[in-house]
Design a protein around this motif. Structure first.
Motif, PDB file in Angstrom:
ATOM      1  N   ARG A   8       0.848  -1.199   0.000  1.00 53.39           N
ATOM      2  CA  ARG A   8       0.000   0.000   0.000  1.00 53.39           C
ATOM      3  C   ARG A   8       0.878   1.241   0.000  1.00 53.39           C
ATOM      4  NH1 ARG A   8      -3.981  -3.122  -1.632  1.00 53.39           N
ATOM      5  NH2 ARG A   8      -5.181  -4.082   0.010  1.00 53.39           N
ATOM      6  N   SER A   9       2.022   1.195  -0.687  1.00 53.50           N
ATOM      7  CA  SER A   9       2.971   2.291  -0.651  1.00 53.50           C
ATOM      8  C   SER A   9       2.744   3.235  -1.802  1.00 53.50           C
ATOM      9  CB  SER A   9       4.399   1.744  -0.707  1.00 53.50           C
ATOM     10  OG  SER A   9       4.586   1.029  -1.907  1.00 53.50           O
ATOM     11  N   GLU A  10       3.439   4.366  -1.784  1.00 52.39           N
ATOM     12  CA  GLU A  10       3.288   5.379  -2.800  1.00 52.39           C
ATOM     13  C   GLU A  10       4.638   5.710  -3.394  1.00 52.39           C
ATOM     14  OE1 GLU A  10       1.324   8.755  -1.232  1.00 52.39           O
ATOM     15  OE2 GLU A  10      -0.174   7.576  -0.160  1.00 52.39           O
ATOM     16  N   PRO A  80      -5.906  -1.482  -4.305  1.00 49.04           N
ATOM     17  CA  PRO A  80      -6.056  -0.586  -3.158  1.00 49.04           C
ATOM     18  C   PRO A  80      -7.435   0.078  -3.177  1.00 49.04           C
ATOM     19  CG  PRO A  80      -3.920  -0.279  -4.190  1.00 49.04           C
ATOM     20  CD  PRO A  80      -4.700  -1.164  -5.102  1.00 49.04           C
ATOM     21  N   GLU A  84      -7.511   4.307   0.270  1.00 49.04           N
ATOM     22  CA  GLU A  84      -6.061   4.122   0.363  1.00 49.04           C
ATOM     23  C   GLU A  84      -5.298   4.955  -0.665  1.00 49.04           C
ATOM     24  OE1 GLU A  84      -4.937  -0.196   1.562  1.00 49.04           O
ATOM     25  OE2 GLU A  84      -6.722  -0.359   0.301  1.00 49.04           O
ATOM     26  N   PRO A  86      -3.830   8.393  -2.389  1.00 48.90           N
ATOM     27  CA  PRO A  86      -3.247   9.566  -1.725  1.00 48.90           C
ATOM     28  C   PRO A  86      -4.273  10.675  -1.485  1.00 48.90           C
ATOM     29  CG  PRO A  86      -1.872   8.835  -3.555  1.00 48.90           C
ATOM     30  CD  PRO A  86      -3.150   8.063  -3.651  1.00 48.90           C
ATOM     31  N   VAL A 134       0.226   3.483  -5.800  1.00 46.58           N
ATOM     32  CA  VAL A 134      -0.029   2.816  -4.520  1.00 46.58           C
ATOM     33  C   VAL A 134       0.079   1.316  -4.762  1.00 46.58           C
ATOM     34  CG1 VAL A 134      -1.644   2.431  -2.630  1.00 46.58           C
ATOM     35  CG2 VAL A 134      -1.576   4.664  -3.775  1.00 46.58           C
TER      36      VAL A 134
END
Length: 272
Positions: A8-10, A80, A84, A86, A134
């Motif tokens: 779940r990163s950006e 996502p 979730e 941004p 994401v």
């Protein structure tokens, strides 16, 4: 290299949203208590079996680049959620992508086809004109190492950058969880792997086959990519079996001795 991003990163950078449709398109996470003598005895036995298997094992089947005529089924359940994305993201301009990748892995003494597709899911779009991603999820079937009782399961290594440019298709960190097939004791700790979140196999993928649109509804594209320059670290978290496993798998393995080739199909679905 940029800092690692968890699930779940950006990731942010500039990129035209329709990057898949041009030549520079892109690919958009029971320990057993034994006496020291028991561990040493099992370690010695397993080491002998592994090394004998590697010496006598048959050659892996040849890799085929042929694709099935029909589209595979794509599972978007790992996308996502809208909550979730941004802060400031407009779901109407974002999309989820599900990537299926088969291919071939050569790493140390491992030389195996990837016949079951790895699946990587992520979202991408723009916030205030800036490209963002994401990461969702990665799932993969174990790869059986020919001539040994070792299956390697590809797992997300904590970093992804699917932004394409003139030099590469994208970057991705991967690790390979180590297990045992039937008939061997489950001696390795639960986090035994080739690479780790702190020292993953870092792939810098470059194009081998240009992007092709194979379906417009739903939007599905294909391309080929590979990395023939990555290094492979020693095993991690494997306790007393580490040296045995490193020897059996030919680790660490320097650049030039490894190759990860991928045949990729990507399905793309808008959030709204």
């Amino acid at each position: 290299m940029a800092a690692a991003y968890p699930n779940r990163s950006e990731f942010s950078a500039d990129l035209p949203l329709q990057r898949y449709l041009c030549n520079s398109g892109g690919m958009t996470p029971n320990r057993v208590t034994l006496t020291r003598r028991t561990v040493q005895r099992f370690t010695s036995a397993i080491a002998a079996a592994l090394l004998a298997g590697l010496a006598l094992g048959t050659a892996p089947p040849a890799h085929s680049a042929e694709r099935a005529a029909d589209l595979p089924e794509f599972d978007f359940s790992a996308c996502p959620g809208v909550d979730e994305l941004p802060v400031g993201a407009d779901p109407g301009t974002w999309r989820c992508e599900v990537m299926h990748a088969t291919g071939h892995l050569r790493m140390g003494t491992v030389d195996e086809p990837l016949t079951e597709p790895m699946q990587i899911t992520f979202a991408e779009g723009r916030v205030d004109g800036e490209f963002r991603q994401v990461f969702g999820e990665m799932a993969a079937a174990p790869i059986r190492v020919d001539g040994t009782p070792l299956p390697l399961t590809p797992q997300y290594g904590g970093y992804s950058d699917f932004l394409s440019d003139d030099t590469r298709r994208g970057e991705f960190d991967i690790k390979f969880a180590l297990g045992w097939a039937h008939g061997f004791p489950a001696l390795s700790p639960p986090h035994c792997s080739v690479g780790s979140d702190e020292d993953a196999v870092h792939l810098v993928l470059k194009d081998t086959v240009p992007t092709q649109v194979i379906s417009k509804e739903p939007l599905v594209v294909t391309f080929g990519a590979q990395d023939v320059t990555f290094t492979a670290p020693r095993t991690s978290g494997c306790g007393p079996l580490r040296r045995t496993l490193d020897r059996a798998l030919g680790l660490p393995s320097a650049t030039g001795a490894n190759a990860f080739t991928m045949d990729v199909t990507v399905a793309i679905r808008p959030y709204q």
